[in-house]
Motif scaffolding. Sequence first.
Motif, mmCIF file in Angstrom:
data_model
loop_
_atom_site.group_PDB
_atom_site.id
_atom_site.type_symbol
_atom_site.label_atom_id
_atom_site.label_comp_id
_atom_site.label_asym_id
_atom_site.label_seq_id
_atom_site.Cartn_x
_atom_site.Cartn_y
_atom_site.Cartn_z
ATOM 1 N N ASP A 1 4.228 0.694 12.490
ATOM 2 C CA ASP A 1 4.501 -0.564 11.813
ATOM 3 C C ASP A 1 3.955 -1.743 12.619
ATOM 4 O O ASP A 1 3.418 -2.688 12.067
ATOM 5 C CB ASP A 1 5.992 -0.742 11.556
ATOM 6 C CG ASP A 1 6.541 0.246 10.545
ATOM 7 O OD1 ASP A 1 7.720 0.578 10.660
ATOM 8 O OD2 ASP A 1 5.786 0.686 9.660
ATOM 9 N N TYR B 1 5.442 -8.990 5.090
ATOM 10 C CA TYR B 1 6.202 -7.763 4.818
ATOM 11 C C TYR B 1 6.730 -7.162 6.120
ATOM 12 O O TYR B 1 7.906 -6.824 6.234
ATOM 13 C CB TYR B 1 5.332 -6.745 4.076
ATOM 14 C CG TYR B 1 5.949 -5.374 4.048
ATOM 15 C CD1 TYR B 1 6.981 -5.081 3.159
ATOM 16 C CD2 TYR B 1 5.531 -4.386 4.933
ATOM 17 C CE1 TYR B 1 7.583 -3.823 3.154
ATOM 18 C CE2 TYR B 1 6.117 -3.138 4.932
ATOM 19 C CZ TYR B 1 7.143 -2.859 4.042
ATOM 20 O OH TYR B 1 7.733 -1.632 4.052
ATOM 21 N N HIS B 2 5.859 -7.029 7.107
ATOM 22 C CA HIS B 2 6.269 -6.419 8.371
ATOM 23 C C HIS B 2 7.264 -7.311 9.119
ATOM 24 O O HIS B 2 8.207 -6.805 9.731
ATOM 25 C CB HIS B 2 5.060 -6.098 9.241
ATOM 26 C CG HIS B 2 4.283 -4.934 8.729
ATOM 27 N ND1 HIS B 2 4.807 -3.669 8.659
ATOM 28 C CD2 HIS B 2 3.021 -4.849 8.242
ATOM 29 C CE1 HIS B 2 3.904 -2.835 8.154
ATOM 30 N NE2 HIS B 2 2.817 -3.539 7.896
ATOM 31 N N MET C 1 11.710 -0.403 15.513
ATOM 32 C CA MET C 1 10.595 -0.171 14.609
ATOM 33 C C MET C 1 9.608 0.796 15.254
ATOM 34 O O MET C 1 9.433 0.798 16.456
ATOM 35 C CB MET C 1 9.862 -1.483 14.354
ATOM 36 C CG MET C 1 10.162 -2.209 13.064
ATOM 37 S SD MET C 1 10.028 -1.212 11.615
ATOM 38 C CE MET C 1 11.391 -1.810 10.719
ATOM 39 N N ARG D 1 9.439 -9.388 7.743
ATOM 40 C CA ARG D 1 10.714 -9.244 7.033
ATOM 41 C C ARG D 1 11.344 -7.878 7.271
ATOM 42 O O ARG D 1 12.565 -7.732 7.199
ATOM 43 C CB ARG D 1 10.528 -9.480 5.532
ATOM 44 C CG ARG D 1 10.266 -10.929 5.168
ATOM 45 C CD ARG D 1 10.238 -11.151 3.670
ATOM 46 N NE ARG D 1 9.273 -10.312 2.962
ATOM 47 C CZ ARG D 1 7.980 -10.578 2.833
ATOM 48 N NH1 ARG D 1 7.473 -11.677 3.375
ATOM 49 N NH2 ARG D 1 7.187 -9.757 2.163
ATOM 50 N N SER D 2 10.525 -6.884 7.570
ATOM 51 C CA SER D 2 11.026 -5.527 7.821
ATOM 52 C C SER D 2 11.565 -5.364 9.238
ATOM 53 O O SER D 2 12.066 -4.308 9.591
ATOM 54 C CB SER D 2 9.913 -4.501 7.583
ATOM 55 O OG SER D 2 9.528 -4.524 6.239
ATOM 56 N N GLY D 3 11.417 -6.382 10.054
ATOM 57 C CA GLY D 3 11.987 -6.339 11.391
ATOM 58 C C GLY D 3 11.054 -5.938 12.510
ATOM 59 O O GLY D 3 11.510 -5.686 13.630
ATOM 60 N N VAL D 4 9.759 -5.877 12.259
ATOM 61 C CA VAL D 4 8.825 -5.563 13.339
ATOM 62 C C VAL D 4 8.890 -6.688 14.378
ATOM 63 O O VAL D 4 8.899 -7.872 14.030
ATOM 64 C CB VAL D 4 7.381 -5.400 12.807
ATOM 65 C CG1 VAL D 4 6.400 -5.190 13.941
ATOM 66 C CG2 VAL D 4 7.313 -4.237 11.825
#
Length: 122
Positions: A5, A23-24, A1, A26-29
Amino acid sequence: MSGGDWKALFHAACSGDLALVGYHARSGVDLNDAHPEFLGTPLVACILAGQEAVALYLLAQGADPQLRSEFDGATPLQAARRAGLASVEQCLLAMGAQEAPATPLHRKGFGRWLLRRVGLAV
């Protein structure tokens, strides 16, 4: 990432924006990263900012209950005790968190100064 982010996650955690933190996450941060510019962790920072719901969410999503924030000179457990977040403290203890000594930077309030400096007053 990308670092951007992670920074957005950090700011969202400190300001209590649970939807954006989610959100972050779930986005893989990486929830356990300490950005080289910050040297702090999102978990400890949000605890010190009094963001109980965000802290509990981060822990449920895999944030390390023992990961020390070098910038704040505190573990999540120390931060929860300082912030008076009893439910976060209990969650951390249930996860096996243990006490560790504070560092000089925290005793000088340096972490709180940074949060105020970036517009996330505590």
